[in-house]
Design an enzyme around this catalytic site. Structure first.
Site, PDB file in Angstrom:
ATOM      1  CB  CYS A  50      -0.947   0.011   1.201  1.00 39.76           C
ATOM      2  SG  CYS A  50      -0.109  -0.148   2.788  1.00 39.76           S
ATOM      3  N   GLY A 188     -15.477  -1.797  22.227  1.00 38.92           N
ATOM      4  CA  GLY A 188     -15.447  -1.265  20.870  1.00 38.92           C
ATOM      5  C   GLY A 188     -15.076  -2.378  19.905  1.00 38.92           C
ATOM      6  N   GLY A 190     -13.900  -1.322  16.449  1.00 37.70           N
ATOM      7  CA  GLY A 190     -13.397  -0.623  15.270  1.00 37.70           C
ATOM      8  C   GLY A 190     -12.007  -1.084  14.869  1.00 37.70           C
ATOM      9  CB  THR A 192      -8.042   1.494  17.269  1.00 42.91           C
ATOM     10  OG1 THR A 192      -7.888   2.617  16.400  1.00 42.91           O
ATOM     11  CG2 THR A 192      -6.942   1.531  18.324  1.00 42.91           C
ATOM     12  CB  ILE A 193     -11.002  -2.520  19.132  1.00 52.12           C
ATOM     13  CG1 ILE A 193     -11.205  -1.425  20.185  1.00 52.12           C
ATOM     14  CG2 ILE A 193     -11.368  -3.885  19.700  1.00 52.12           C
ATOM     15  CD1 ILE A 193     -10.418  -1.644  21.479  1.00 52.12           C
TER      16      ILE A 193
END
Length: 418
Positions: A50, A188, A190, A192-193
């Site tokens: 990437c 959470g 998301g 980050t989690i």
């Protein structure tokens, strides 16, 4: 043959351009086949992530970097004038050094990150699978992997957490001796989690609970990491089980309060609890830090750890750069010695071919009854003339062009100045 690297990365090109010249698995197969069948490229590896697209290759004599750049532009249907300002080019030792810096994480967006080495290894494996690598390039990549291992062994460039998710897990590992014996509650679900869960899983964490507003999102994490799923209202019931709580939601108000933690500590008989709040605004009330046996770290605490670790990585990078410089120079010494061996072999083969050709003519002359002394004299004269022809022409040309240094080298080579 010449070693060459052309490419773009996160510092030279925009995301939009990097996307345009990235190689999907399907494109990579086609590209490697084209490289393999090229008359100009002896051997090549394509690294596409990437953050970078790079072509490492050994090009045949007389082929310039422009050939490979044109090929890249045409392959991806990108205008050359769009691509050129973002392209960087490395040749010979600079190419060797660049590959080693990339594999060691010295050229990464996150200094010292280890993932790039796996990506380089996969790029090499893909090229080998398509029979696109041989000779010098194959040797280069094998040496590169040894250098990356040496850098990881002799420096601590990858040993300090420089992402919030990784820093949170590093903190947990420092406080709890074994994550395999600890229960972790993640609040959470998301990105980050998800990264936190991956780092915990890599660290041997066996008991994971995921609390989220919607169970559907949490179920994806649960399946991936064999976790238990609960809703946010169920947190008070499950909190006493958790040794480590890491929270990152988009909630405008705190989810875990001082009273909830106080109750959990009583049920735990005051066994220590680590709270890592990486949400903004905060998910955990700051007053939790006032409780005995509750240790609360905020995103600001983690950032100070990260800033310190980045500085530590920069210090480690100095030693890593020195290793890369040393190893790249050694590799070029190997290339030069290999070139000398090839030249010596070719010179011997040419000389032997001359000898055999003249010997056969002499044998025919003897068989036809010619005077042996005359035949031998003619053989020695012709052999001498053929052997001195090339260096004689070279000295004449050097003298004509005023190339004094070249003339001195030739004289030394043929033993006139010894």
């Amino acid at each position: 043959m010449s070693l060459l690297v052309i490419g773009i990365n996160h510092t030279s090109a925009s995301v939009d351009l990097r996307e345009k010249v990235a190689f999907s698995p399907e494109k990579l197969t086609k590209a490697l086949d084209e490289l393999k069948n090229s008359d100009a490229i002896q051997s090549g590896v394509i690294l596409s992530t990437c953050n970078r697209t790079e072509i490492y290759c050994e090009v045949k004599h007389g082929i310039s970097s422009g050939y490979v750049i044109n090929w890249l532009a045409e392959f991806h249907h990108v205008a050359l004038e769009t691509l050129m300002p973002s392209i960087y080019i490395h040749e010979e030792q600079a190419a060797v050094k660049h590959l080693m810096r990339v594999s060691c994480g010295l050229d990464s967006l996150v200094l010292g990150e280890p993932q790039i080495l796996g990506q380089v290894k996969k790029a090499f494996a893909d090229a080998r699978e398509h029979n696109a690598v041989e000779g010098t390039i194959e040797k280069l990549f094998q040496q590169d992997f040894s250098v990356a291992k040496r850098v990881r062994t002799e420096t601590n460039i990858g040993g300090n957490a420089v992402s919030v998710a990784y820093a949170a897990c590093t903190l947990a590992r420092q406080i709890f001796e074994s994550l395999s014996d600890s229960t972790v509650l993640l609040v959470g679900a998301g990105e980050t989690i998800e990264l936190v869960a991956k780092h915990l899983d890599d660290s041997g964490c066996k008991r994971l609970i995921v609390a989220n507003r919607t169970r559907e999102r949490a179920m994806g994490l649960a399946e991936q990491f064999n976790a238990e799923v609960i809703s946010l209202p169920e947190i008070p019931e499950h909190l006493p089980k958790a040794d480590i709580i890491i929270s990152s939601t988009a909630s405008p108000l705190p989810i875990i309060g001082k009273g909830m933690v106080e109750s959990a500590l009583k049920l735990r008989k005051h066994q220590p609890m680590l709270f890592v709040d990486i949400a903004v605004p905060r998910d955990i009330e700051g007053e939790v830090a006032e409780l005995n046996d509750a240790y609360l770290y905020s995103v600001d605490d983690l950032q100070s750890i990260i800033d310190h670790n980045i500085e530590q990585r920069k210090i480690e990078a100095i030693q890593a750069e020195a290793i890369v410089s040393e190893e790249s120079a050694e590799f070029m010494t190997w290339i030069r010695s290999r070139q000398a061996v090839n030249s010596i072999r070719q010179y011997r083969e040419n000389s032997e071919a001359m000898r055999i050709e003249l010997l056969q003519k002499s044998m025919q002359a003897l068989a036809s009854g010619q005077n042996p002394e005359k035949v031998l004299a003619e053989l020695s004269n012709k052999l001498t003339n053929k052997l001195i022809h090339a260096p004689t022409l070279a000295m004449q040309q050097a003298a004509k062009n005023g190339e004094t240094e070249k003339l001195t080298v030739i004289r030394t080579t043929i033993g006139l100045d010894n």
